[in-house]
Motif scaffolding. Structure first.
Motif, mmCIF file in Angstrom:
data_model
loop_
_atom_site.group_PDB
_atom_site.id
_atom_site.type_symbol
_atom_site.label_atom_id
_atom_site.label_comp_id
_atom_site.label_asym_id
_atom_site.label_seq_id
_atom_site.Cartn_x
_atom_site.Cartn_y
_atom_site.Cartn_z
ATOM 1 N N LEU A 138 10.697 34.842 71.183
ATOM 2 C CA LEU A 138 9.984 33.785 70.453
ATOM 3 C C LEU A 138 10.936 33.016 69.538
ATOM 4 O O LEU A 138 10.887 31.784 69.469
ATOM 5 C CB LEU A 138 8.832 34.383 69.640
ATOM 6 C CG LEU A 138 7.622 34.835 70.443
ATOM 7 C CD1 LEU A 138 6.692 35.666 69.568
ATOM 8 C CD2 LEU A 138 6.887 33.648 71.041
ATOM 9 N N HIS A 139 11.792 33.743 68.852
ATOM 10 C CA HIS A 139 12.756 33.110 67.943
ATOM 11 C C HIS A 139 13.600 32.088 68.692
ATOM 12 O O HIS A 139 13.774 30.954 68.233
ATOM 13 C CB HIS A 139 13.633 34.167 67.281
ATOM 14 C CG HIS A 139 14.707 33.597 66.420
ATOM 15 N ND1 HIS A 139 15.960 33.316 66.895
ATOM 16 C CD2 HIS A 139 14.704 33.229 65.118
ATOM 17 C CE1 HIS A 139 16.693 32.812 65.921
ATOM 18 N NE2 HIS A 139 15.960 32.750 64.830
ATOM 19 N N ASP A 167 12.756 32.147 62.959
ATOM 20 C CA ASP A 167 12.561 33.599 62.837
ATOM 21 C C ASP A 167 11.253 33.897 62.119
ATOM 22 O O ASP A 167 10.503 34.796 62.513
ATOM 23 C CB ASP A 167 13.733 34.235 62.091
ATOM 24 C CG ASP A 167 13.698 35.748 62.163
ATOM 25 O OD1 ASP A 167 13.503 36.280 63.279
ATOM 26 O OD2 ASP A 167 13.852 36.405 61.116
ATOM 27 N N PHE A 168 10.952 33.116 61.092
ATOM 28 C CA PHE A 168 9.708 33.291 60.348
ATOM 29 C C PHE A 168 8.499 33.015 61.237
ATOM 30 O O PHE A 168 7.514 33.761 61.233
ATOM 31 C CB PHE A 168 9.714 32.372 59.118
ATOM 32 C CG PHE A 168 8.674 32.723 58.103
ATOM 33 C CD1 PHE A 168 8.815 33.822 57.289
ATOM 34 C CD2 PHE A 168 7.535 31.933 57.971
ATOM 35 C CE1 PHE A 168 7.847 34.149 56.351
ATOM 36 C CE2 PHE A 168 6.564 32.241 57.030
ATOM 37 C CZ PHE A 168 6.728 33.353 56.222
ATOM 38 N N ILE A 169 8.586 31.961 62.046
ATOM 39 C CA ILE A 169 7.490 31.620 62.962
ATOM 40 C C ILE A 169 7.322 32.721 64.012
ATOM 41 O O ILE A 169 6.203 33.153 64.292
ATOM 42 C CB ILE A 169 7.727 30.259 63.646
ATOM 43 C CG1 ILE A 169 7.636 29.126 62.619
ATOM 44 C CG2 ILE A 169 6.715 30.028 64.770
ATOM 45 C CD1 ILE A 169 8.091 27.773 63.151
ATOM 46 N N LEU A 177 3.994 37.243 66.081
ATOM 47 C CA LEU A 177 3.770 38.654 66.406
ATOM 48 C C LEU A 177 2.739 39.273 65.472
ATOM 49 O O LEU A 177 1.900 40.060 65.912
ATOM 50 C CB LEU A 177 5.086 39.427 66.387
ATOM 51 C CG LEU A 177 5.911 39.190 67.642
ATOM 52 C CD1 LEU A 177 7.363 39.511 67.413
ATOM 53 C CD2 LEU A 177 5.361 40.011 68.798
ATOM 54 N N ALA A 178 2.785 38.905 64.208
ATOM 55 C CA ALA A 178 1.785 39.416 63.267
ATOM 56 C C ALA A 178 0.384 38.953 63.673
ATOM 57 O O ALA A 178 -0.576 39.740 63.633
ATOM 58 C CB ALA A 178 2.112 38.963 61.845
ATOM 59 N N ASN A 222 19.866 20.481 60.718
ATOM 60 C CA ASN A 222 19.832 21.868 61.184
ATOM 61 C C ASN A 222 19.875 22.908 60.065
ATOM 62 O O ASN A 222 20.067 24.072 60.338
ATOM 63 C CB ASN A 222 21.049 22.138 62.093
ATOM 64 C CG ASN A 222 20.923 21.443 63.420
ATOM 65 O OD1 ASN A 222 19.848 21.002 63.798
ATOM 66 N ND2 ASN A 222 22.021 21.350 64.126
ATOM 67 N N ARG A 223 19.671 22.511 58.831
ATOM 68 C CA ARG A 223 19.954 23.406 57.717
ATOM 69 C C ARG A 223 19.204 24.730 57.730
ATOM 70 O O ARG A 223 19.749 25.734 57.309
ATOM 71 C CB ARG A 223 19.738 22.692 56.402
ATOM 72 C CG ARG A 223 18.305 22.287 56.200
ATOM 73 C CD ARG A 223 18.065 21.624 54.883
ATOM 74 N NE ARG A 223 16.641 21.317 54.889
ATOM 75 C CZ ARG A 223 16.083 20.391 54.223
ATOM 76 N NH1 ARG A 223 16.808 19.652 53.429
ATOM 77 N NH2 ARG A 223 14.795 20.172 54.309
ATOM 78 N N SER A 224 17.978 24.792 58.196
ATOM 79 C CA SER A 224 17.247 26.059 58.105
ATOM 80 C C SER A 224 16.490 26.414 59.377
ATOM 81 O O SER A 224 15.551 27.193 59.335
ATOM 82 C CB SER A 224 16.287 26.010 56.921
ATOM 83 O OG SER A 224 15.395 24.935 57.060
ATOM 84 N N ILE A 225 16.900 25.873 60.502
ATOM 85 C CA ILE A 225 16.197 26.123 61.766
ATOM 86 C C ILE A 225 16.117 27.611 62.084
ATOM 87 O O ILE A 225 15.062 28.118 62.472
ATOM 88 C CB ILE A 225 16.867 25.364 62.932
ATOM 89 C CG1 ILE A 225 16.617 23.871 62.772
ATOM 90 C CG2 ILE A 225 16.368 25.853 64.288
ATOM 91 C CD1 ILE A 225 17.387 23.003 63.745
ATOM 92 N N ASP A 226 17.217 28.327 61.907
ATOM 93 C CA ASP A 226 17.243 29.748 62.246
ATOM 94 C C ASP A 226 16.240 30.530 61.405
ATOM 95 O O ASP A 226 15.511 31.364 61.922
ATOM 96 C CB ASP A 226 18.654 30.310 62.061
ATOM 97 C CG ASP A 226 18.816 31.669 62.694
ATOM 98 O OD1 ASP A 226 18.423 31.824 63.874
ATOM 99 O OD2 ASP A 226 19.331 32.580 62.019
ATOM 100 N N TYR A 227 16.169 30.239 60.122
ATOM 101 C CA TYR A 227 15.236 30.939 59.246
ATOM 102 C C TYR A 227 13.790 30.613 59.596
ATOM 103 O O TYR A 227 12.938 31.496 59.674
ATOM 104 C CB TYR A 227 15.502 30.585 57.777
ATOM 105 C CG TYR A 227 16.813 31.110 57.278
ATOM 106 C CD1 TYR A 227 17.005 32.474 57.082
ATOM 107 C CD2 TYR A 227 17.867 30.248 57.008
ATOM 108 C CE1 TYR A 227 18.212 32.962 56.625
ATOM 109 C CE2 TYR A 227 19.084 30.728 56.552
ATOM 110 C CZ TYR A 227 19.251 32.085 56.366
ATOM 111 O OH TYR A 227 20.440 32.569 55.927
#
Length: 183
Positions: free
Chosen positions: A120-121, A143-145, A150-151, A135-140
């Motif tokens: 998903l990430h 990952d949060f999404i 999953l939650a 692109n400053r926070s795409i990874d974060y």
């Protein structure tokens, strides 16, 4: 011809062991599960079990790998937008709800959660990257999404999966849009 027959028998034995393990995990935790019970339920010898899997941990890994590979194959074909990703994911969860619920109830969340989160990430990261210029926070955010998806899926299964896939997609889209707005 002999090779195909041998492979067919091997796969049948693997399937019997996996099915027996999932069946037994419906009524007990993973820690309570014994190889002897698995072999008895599967109708195979201990030697066959050890030849095919070696450990009960390996059986769980095979179950998780099968689940994640199924979703990963589907994910490769998806358009990289939040709705398509969430629709495919909740469809996958609905189709595999029994196996996922068994793993959750047996205390095996940490075995299947990381590989699905990683899939998903990567989908969300790629989709977000295509949609934004910074692109400053795409990874974060991706990952949060992924963790949030999953939650949602775990809660959906735990509460009986009463909502439709469309309803879950709408909930996921609301969550995803809120997170993407922060980029």
């Amino acid at each position: 011809m002999k090779n195909m027959l041998t492979e067919s028998i091997r796969q049948q034995t693997d399937d019997q062991i996996i099915d027996a393990t999932l069946t037994l995990l419906q009524s007990q935790s993973y820690d309570q599960l014994a190889v002897t019970e698995i072999t008895r339920k599967a109708g195979v010898s201990r030697m066959a079990f050890y030849r095919h899997f070696g450990t009960k941990e390996a059986v769980i890994q095979a179950i998780v790998m099968q689940l994640t590979q199924d979703f990963e194959k589907e994910a490769v074909e998806l358009p990289l937008n939040a709705e398509a990703i969430s629709r495919a994911f909740f469809g996958f969860v609905k189709a595999n709800g029994i196996a996922i619920a068994v793993l959750l109830n047996a205390g095996l969340r940490e075995q299947f959660y990381p590989p699905l989160r990683d899939i998903l990430h990567s989908l969300y990261a790629e989709g977000i990257q295509n949609a934004v210029t910074v692109n400053r926070s795409i990874d974060y955010v991706s990952d949060f999404i992924a963790s949030g998806m999953l939650a949602l899926a775990i809660r959906w299964i735990a509460t009986g999966a009463h909502e439709s896939i469309d309803q879950m997609v709408q909930i996921a889209n609301n969550m995803t849009n809120a997170h993407q707005a922060t980029i």
